[in-house]
Motif scaffolding. Structure first.
Motif, PDB file in Angstrom:
ATOM      1  N   GLU A  32       4.588  13.947  -1.936  1.00  0.00           N
ATOM      2  CA  GLU A  32       3.596  12.109  -1.658  1.00  0.00           C
ATOM      3  C   GLU A  32       2.453  12.787  -0.935  1.00  0.00           C
ATOM      4  O   GLU A  32       2.922  13.936  -0.336  1.00  0.00           O
ATOM      5  CB  GLU A  32       4.214  11.627  -0.734  1.00  0.00           C
ATOM      6  N   HIS A  33       1.001  12.496  -0.852  1.00  0.00           N
ATOM      7  CA  HIS A  33      -0.194  13.016  -0.274  1.00  0.00           C
ATOM      8  C   HIS A  33      -1.229  12.270  -0.477  1.00  0.00           C
ATOM      9  O   HIS A  33      -0.986  11.155  -1.349  1.00  0.00           O
ATOM     10  CB  HIS A  33      -0.206  15.040  -1.642  1.00  0.00           C
ATOM     11  N   LYS A  34      -2.305  11.807   0.433  1.00  0.00           N
ATOM     12  CA  LYS A  34      -3.328  11.620   0.249  1.00  0.00           C
ATOM     13  C   LYS A  34      -4.530  11.666  -0.781  1.00  0.00           C
ATOM     14  O   LYS A  34      -4.317  13.350  -1.175  1.00  0.00           O
ATOM     15  CB  LYS A  34      -3.417  12.074   1.742  1.00  0.00           C
ATOM     16  N   ILE A  35      -5.151  11.163  -1.457  1.00  0.00           N
ATOM     17  CA  ILE A  35      -6.459  11.472  -2.356  1.00  0.00           C
ATOM     18  C   ILE A  35      -7.407  10.568  -1.547  1.00  0.00           C
ATOM     19  O   ILE A  35      -7.695   9.728  -1.809  1.00  0.00           O
ATOM     20  CB  ILE A  35      -6.058  11.717  -3.750  1.00  0.00           C
ATOM     21  N   VAL A  36      -8.346  11.483  -1.658  1.00  0.00           N
ATOM     22  CA  VAL A  36      -9.956  10.991  -1.437  1.00  0.00           C
ATOM     23  C   VAL A  36     -10.304   9.867  -3.017  1.00  0.00           C
ATOM     24  O   VAL A  36     -10.521  11.336  -4.169  1.00  0.00           O
ATOM     25  CB  VAL A  36     -10.639  11.511  -1.067  1.00  0.00           C
ATOM     26  N   ILE A  75      -8.755   5.696   0.519  1.00  0.00           N
ATOM     27  CA  ILE A  75      -7.939   6.980   0.896  1.00  0.00           C
ATOM     28  C   ILE A  75      -6.934   6.510   0.317  1.00  0.00           C
ATOM     29  O   ILE A  75      -6.896   5.212   0.249  1.00  0.00           O
ATOM     30  CB  ILE A  75      -7.708   7.293   1.670  1.00  0.00           C
ATOM     31  N   GLN A  76      -6.188   7.035  -0.757  1.00  0.00           N
ATOM     32  CA  GLN A  76      -5.331   6.668  -1.049  1.00  0.00           C
ATOM     33  C   GLN A  76      -3.556   7.343  -0.956  1.00  0.00           C
ATOM     34  O   GLN A  76      -3.884   8.539  -1.209  1.00  0.00           O
ATOM     35  CB  GLN A  76      -4.936   6.298  -2.892  1.00  0.00           C
ATOM     36  N   TRP A  77      -2.971   6.542  -0.870  1.00  0.00           N
ATOM     37  CA  TRP A  77      -1.875   7.853  -1.310  1.00  0.00           C
ATOM     38  C   TRP A  77      -0.727   8.028  -2.610  1.00  0.00           C
ATOM     39  O   TRP A  77      -0.822   6.740  -3.010  1.00  0.00           O
ATOM     40  CB  TRP A  77      -0.439   7.228   0.103  1.00  0.00           C
ATOM     41  N   GLN A  78      -0.721   8.929  -3.277  1.00  0.00           N
ATOM     42  CA  GLN A  78       0.182   8.853  -4.076  1.00  0.00           C
ATOM     43  C   GLN A  78       1.875   9.286  -4.208  1.00  0.00           C
ATOM     44  O   GLN A  78       1.706  10.862  -3.701  1.00  0.00           O
ATOM     45  CB  GLN A  78      -0.927   9.445  -5.475  1.00  0.00           C
ATOM     46  N   ASP A  87       0.677   4.890  -7.899  1.00  0.00           N
ATOM     47  CA  ASP A  87      -0.059   4.426  -6.504  1.00  0.00           C
ATOM     48  C   ASP A  87       1.137   3.752  -4.860  1.00  0.00           C
ATOM     49  O   ASP A  87       1.967   3.445  -5.710  1.00  0.00           O
ATOM     50  CB  ASP A  87      -0.944   3.539  -6.710  1.00  0.00           C
ATOM     51  N   VAL A  88       1.301   4.702  -4.222  1.00  0.00           N
ATOM     52  CA  VAL A  88       1.867   4.083  -2.824  1.00  0.00           C
ATOM     53  C   VAL A  88       1.305   3.397  -1.840  1.00  0.00           C
ATOM     54  O   VAL A  88       1.587   3.492  -0.626  1.00  0.00           O
ATOM     55  CB  VAL A  88       2.732   4.925  -2.622  1.00  0.00           C
ATOM     56  N   THR A  89       0.166   3.363  -2.005  1.00  0.00           N
ATOM     57  CA  THR A  89      -1.145   2.775  -0.445  1.00  0.00           C
ATOM     58  C   THR A  89      -0.251   2.303   0.098  1.00  0.00           C
ATOM     59  O   THR A  89      -0.240   2.114   1.453  1.00  0.00           O
ATOM     60  CB  THR A  89      -2.505   3.306  -1.155  1.00  0.00           C
ATOM     61  N   GLU A  90      -0.033   0.709  -0.486  1.00  0.00           N
ATOM     62  CA  GLU A  90       0.374  -0.146   0.147  1.00  0.00           C
ATOM     63  C   GLU A  90       2.332  -0.141   0.846  1.00  0.00           C
ATOM     64  O   GLU A  90       2.403  -0.486   1.913  1.00  0.00           O
ATOM     65  CB  GLU A  90       0.624  -1.790  -1.111  1.00  0.00           C
ATOM     66  N   ARG A  91       2.801   0.908   0.189  1.00  0.00           N
ATOM     67  CA  ARG A  91       3.989   1.244   1.040  1.00  0.00           C
ATOM     68  C   ARG A  91       4.288   1.915   2.054  1.00  0.00           C
ATOM     69  O   ARG A  91       4.293   1.602   2.883  1.00  0.00           O
ATOM     70  CB  ARG A  91       5.148   2.085  -0.037  1.00  0.00           C
ATOM     71  N   GLU A 138       3.746   2.307   8.209  1.00  0.00           N
ATOM     72  CA  GLU A 138       2.840   2.659   9.296  1.00  0.00           C
ATOM     73  C   GLU A 138       3.104   1.461   9.868  1.00  0.00           C
ATOM     74  O   GLU A 138       3.167   2.163  11.364  1.00  0.00           O
ATOM     75  CB  GLU A 138       1.938   3.745   9.108  1.00  0.00           C
ATOM     76  N   LEU A 139       3.139   0.772   9.425  1.00  0.00           N
ATOM     77  CA  LEU A 139       2.397  -0.667  10.667  1.00  0.00           C
ATOM     78  C   LEU A 139       3.961  -0.574  10.993  1.00  0.00           C
ATOM     79  O   LEU A 139       4.516  -1.346  12.510  1.00  0.00           O
ATOM     80  CB  LEU A 139       2.100  -1.335   9.478  1.00  0.00           C
TER      81      LEU A 139
END
Length: 462
Positions: free
Chosen positions: A194-198, A204-207, A230-234, A239-240
């Motif tokens: 899992e990593h960030k991507i611009v 910024i999106q997490w995939q 895409d796992v940005t929402e998760r 994090e929250l």
């Protein structure tokens, strides 16, 4: 009724009016075969049957081939009509050659038809995915990507070879992917990361990506197939939640400290009865236990995120084991079980000097987690054995009760538990995390039926 007439009637009846044209051609082939039976040996008849199978299959599914087949049929009939009496042998040769050419055409059309269908099916599956699908070379250059990947990552499909799998990935995450790629082998053909991507719009999106290597005959990686989503929402929710837990745990420590301090002050009152003093002791002990749990949870959070600072010192492991056993003895006695501490197979009757290097607080937490887990998993009236190794810095906790096969491979993963009342799946996970922080080895041994053994090697591994 003649045999060939019965065949035609049967086929027409079975296939219905919509397929009479195809049926006529198939029937013609069968009649030709019957007519030639007298001229064939057993071997030739086998060859005839092999030719007939692809013809029957393809003709029943392909209108174009049906047209070719009827043309060949008319050609064969014309050849028969043009022959003069006495040339029946030549007629057989002509019909046989036409029949053979038809069979070869059927075989070719069959394989072309199957190839096209497979390509269409593959295209439908890949392009219909809401996930990202791509293939790339070992240097990261893209060789294929589906429409979703193209649209999301802003890539020109006609020049994908100019793009890299690393496009938009921050440098720190690129190192993680490159390191995993270097470790690919026949024994370890895939990895998940899992990593960030611009993104092209700057967001910024997490995939989450699963990469699987493709090897050549020499077991060298030639390409890598990858599927991502895409796992940005998760990630945002995670994090929250972590921030909320951290704040809540921090805020709980204040009131707990007040409860513990007040109970300690009240215990000093000489006018208290024995029962009142016992109640206050229970309140104080419960407060300390909750405070310890809060501290352990915060430590776990720090270790998971890589900013826990180890406070290493020389630790007497035997004393930590004694303290842990003392804390959990009431729980064991409630199930009518004993906790035996041994050196090898001999029960220890005298204090043992068994020093290790590590964080005393975390080492104690590791022991308590494993012992608590063993007590919960052990049936009543069975004993638990804690064994110190006499040849190396290793400790094993052995108990009756078998770990289910389906969770053995993920026994030390987070939230993994089975058939335990109020089980959270955090005890063994926390123990494994502490062991990894120190460079210690930890493993599950379920080789003996009906028994579970967890061993911790307190010697740092590379």
């Amino acid at each position: 009724m003649k045999l060939e007439e019965k065949i035609i009637d049967s086929l027409v009846f079975e296939t219905g009016r919509g397929h009479r044209l195809q049926t006529c051609f198939v029937s013609f082939l069968l009649i030709v075969g019957i007519a030639l039976l007298d001229k064939f040996t057993a071997t030739n008849f086998s060859v005839f049957t092999l030719y007939l199978i692809p013809i029957l299959y393809v003709v029943s599914r392909n209108e174009v081939l049906l047209g070719y087949g009827l043309t060949f049929s008319c050609s064969a009939i014309s050849e028969f009509l043009d022959l003069v009496p006495g040339e029946s042998a030549d007629a057989v040769v002509i019909v046989w050659n036409i029949f053979r050419r038809t069979a070869m055409l059927a075989i070719i059309v069959f394989f072309v038809d199957m190839t096209i269908k497979l390509m269409r099916r593959y295209h439908t599956i890949v392009e219909g995915q809401d996930q990202f699908v791509c293939r790339y070379r070992p240097d990261g250059t893209l060789s294929f990507c589906n429409s979703n990947y193209v649209e999301t990552h802003g890539i020109n499909r006609h020049s994908i070879s100019e793009y890299s799998i690393y496009k938009g990935i921050p440098e720190e995450d690129r190192k993680q992917v490159r390191r995993a790629l270097r470790e690919l082998s026949v024994g370890k053909p895939s990895f998940t990361v899992e990593h960030k991507i611009v993104m092209p719009d700057g967001a910024i999106q997490w995939q989450r990506w699963n990469h699987r290597a493709i090897f050549n005959k020499r077991n060298v990686v030639t390409e890598v197939q990858a599927v991502g989503r895409d796992v940005t929402e998760r990630k945002k929710y995670q994090e929250l939640k972590e921030q909320f837990d951290k704040i809540m745990l921090h805020d709980i420590k204040g009131p707990l400290t007040g409860i513990i301090g007040l109970s300690e002050s009240l215990i000093k009152d000489p006018e208290l009865t024995e029962r009142q003093r016992d109640c206050l002791d229970s309140i104080k002990d419960a407060g300390y236990r909750i405070l310890y749990m809060v501290g352990s949870t915060l430590d776990l959070y720090k270790m998971e995120n890589g900013f826990y600072s180890l406070d290493k010192e020389e630790v007497d492991l035997f004393k930590l084991v004694q303290a842990s056993v003392q804390n959990y003895r009431p729980h064991a006695e409630a199930k009518n079980m004993a906790i035996d501490v041994c050196l090898g197979n001999e029960k220890i009757c005298q204090p043992l000097e068994y020093k290790i290097s590590g964080d005393k607080h975390l080492a104690f937490s590791l022991l308590e987690n494993l012992l608590k887990n063993a007590i919960e998993a052990t049936p009543c009236d069975e004993n638990i054995h804690i064994r110190f190794s006499s040849t190396s810095k290793q400790l094993c906790i052995c108990n009756k009760g078998e770990v289910p096969c389906e969770i053995r491979d993920k026994f030390f993963d987070k939230f993994v538990t089975s058939k335990k009342l109020n089980g959270t799946g955090l005890g063994t996970y926390s123990a494994a995390l502490i062991a990894r922080m120190h460079g210690w080895g930890i493993r599950l041994d379920a080789s003996v039926p009906g028994q579970t053994t967890i061993c911790v090697a307190f010697e740092e591994t590379a």
